[in-house]
Design a protein around this motif. Structure first.
Motif, short mmCIF file in Angstrom:
data_model
loop_
_atom_site.label_atom_id
_atom_site.label_comp_id
_atom_site.label_asym_id
_atom_site.label_seq_id
_atom_site.Cartn_x
_atom_site.Cartn_y
_atom_site.Cartn_z
N ASN A 166 -1.25 -9.80 27.42
CA ASN A 166 -0.79 -8.92 26.35
C ASN A 166 0.09 -9.71 25.39
O ASN A 166 1.00 -9.15 24.77
N ASN A 191 -4.51 -10.91 20.20
CA ASN A 191 -3.83 -10.11 19.16
C ASN A 191 -4.48 -10.31 17.79
O ASN A 191 -3.88 -10.78 16.84
N ASN A 232 -1.11 -1.97 23.47
CA ASN A 232 -0.05 -0.97 23.32
C ASN A 232 0.80 -0.80 24.58
O ASN A 232 1.77 -0.04 24.57
N ARG A 279 2.97 -8.81 22.78
CA ARG A 279 3.46 -7.45 23.04
C ARG A 279 3.78 -7.33 24.52
O ARG A 279 2.93 -6.94 25.33
#
Length: 420
Positions: A150, A91, A130, A153
């Motif tokens: 991820n 990230n 995303n 998120r």
């Protein structure tokens, strides 16, 4: 070059360690054999010998957020904290979802710390984190990524999680999942419980973490593939991990020292330094995590090193970002658990070295002949206080700031070279 560490304490016994180049030659009882002629000797009397730690979950912020941390400062904190290797999450800005970002990270690490600590990038599971399209994992693996996540998120789409797990496994990578249902008590500021009710702020229920962990574990069982559950914070999540392991699922899990030492009462007075994701849970959760770490239900410890600038944490609880900086402090915090007889010294080796290496297929030092000469010496009795003059991270967002801690690294060797 030959190096001899003499009179070190290892698992309670005095030992001598002989290093030849970048490998361990022997570890023997202290004084059993004289040091070879021409050998560099380091007398470690009073110091504890540990294998180099591996932190499988850090955020080094570069590229994009260098005002919080950069790779050079993050690896400096790692080196002084006893970490020979770290896995850094994706990230960043831009997100580590292309080979060029991975290569940049590795180049920055090589420039600033050519002899270590070693940086192992973790690939983004989805483009831009995303949660919609899978990142080019083969390209990222070829560039040097060692796992997929991820983190920060959570991925709601179970079908996409399945495809990521399958593709990652084909590449020899493991999927690390940040387990959180973002629609369950979205906009939370802390754990949902008595303390959140007293403070009058929105809390996140523990079932938010446990539900997605259960989803991942069932997918792993169905597919016959491994999955790693990140920063476990709740007793209910431990229950589903235990269920999965009892069924033979290839599930591993991690937690952090702050979940073993603190509970949600640390947020009394709206203390932003204790705001983390997932949130600190209740006292019963903390106690359950301590038991799970001791018996091996939780496989490894990680720092989830999440540095933030002082002005970001100085705001209100709803404005402050989640995260605690951990690389400078993890050794001392874990040693505190040993001092309180919650863990043994051997547990530290397992939690911070052996099991992370096994899960992520990395080299590690078990002090057997031929093992990599990654080790450090620390003074278990030295008392120090975390602060601007004693920490190497750019950021000092930790609820342990200003407290007296025991244990300080006095020397750190990676591949036989001294880096601290």
């Amino acid at each position: 070059m030959t190096l001899c560490i003499t009179n070190a304490r290892h698992l309670g016994a005095p030992v001598d360690l002989l290093v030849d180049g970048d490998r361990v030659r022997t570890m023997t009882p202290a004084g059993q054999h004289p040091a070879p002629d021409g050998c560099e000797v380091f007398d470690a009397v009073g110091l504890v010998l540990m294998p180099g730690f591996i932190d499988a979950h850090v955020h080094l912020r570069e590229p994009g957020f260098e005002y919080k941390e950069d790779i050079a400062s993050g690896l400096a904190a790692a080196a002084h904290g006893g970490f020979s290797a770290v896995l850094c999450m994706a990230n960043t800005k831009p997100v580590n979802d292309t080979a060029s970002v991975t290569s940049f990270m590795l180049e920055r690490a090589a420039q600033s710390h050519p002899f270590g600590p070693r940086l192992h990038p973790v690939a983004a599971a989805t483009v831009g984190l995303n949660g919609e399209g899978m990142a080019p994992l083969a390209e990222l693996k070829e560039a040097g990524c060692v796992a997929v996540s991820n983190d920060g998120r959570p991925v709601e789409n179970a079908e996409l999680v399945r495809r990521v797990m399958e593709y990652a496994a084909d590449l020899g990578l493991i999927f690390i999942d940040h387990c959180e249902d973002p629609r369950l008590a979205g906009g939370w500021l802390m754990n949902e419980g008595e303390v959140s009710g007293f403070l009058g702020v929105k809390g996140q229920p523990a079932v938010s973490e446990a539900a997605q962990a259960a989803r991942d574990i069932m997918l792993a069982e169905y597919l016959g593939l491994p999955v790693h559950i990140a920063h476990v914070s709740a007793g209910l999540t431990l229950d589903v991990i235990a269920w999965g392991k009892a069924r033979g699922v290839q599930v591993s899990a991690e937690t952090c020292p702050h979940y073993l030492l603190l509970d949600d009462s640390a947020l009394a007075g709206y203390n932003t330094a204790a705001k983390v994701s997932p949130p600190l849970r209740g006292a019963t959760d903390r106690e359950a995590l301590c038991r799970a770490v001791k018996k091996g239900l939780i496989d490894i410890l990680v720092t989830d090193h999440a540095p933030h600038a002082a002005h970001e944490k100085d705001g209100t609880l709803d404005e402050a970002p989640c995260g605690i900086t951990g690389l400078d402090l993890a050794l001392s915090l874990t040693w505190n658990l040993v001092r309180e007889n919650m863990l043994a010294e051997a547990d530290m080796h397992r939690l911070w070295c052996k099991r992370p290496a096994e899960i992520f297929r990395l080299p590690w030092n078990g002090f057997a002949p031929g093992d990599p000469a990654d080790f450090f010496l620390f003074d278990p009795d030295e008392v120090w206080t975390p602060g601007p003059d004693t920490m190497h991270s750019k950021s000092r967002n930790t609820p342990f700031l200003g407290q007296n801690l025991h244990g300080r690294v006095k020397g750190h060797w990676i591949g036989g070279r001294r880096v601290v």
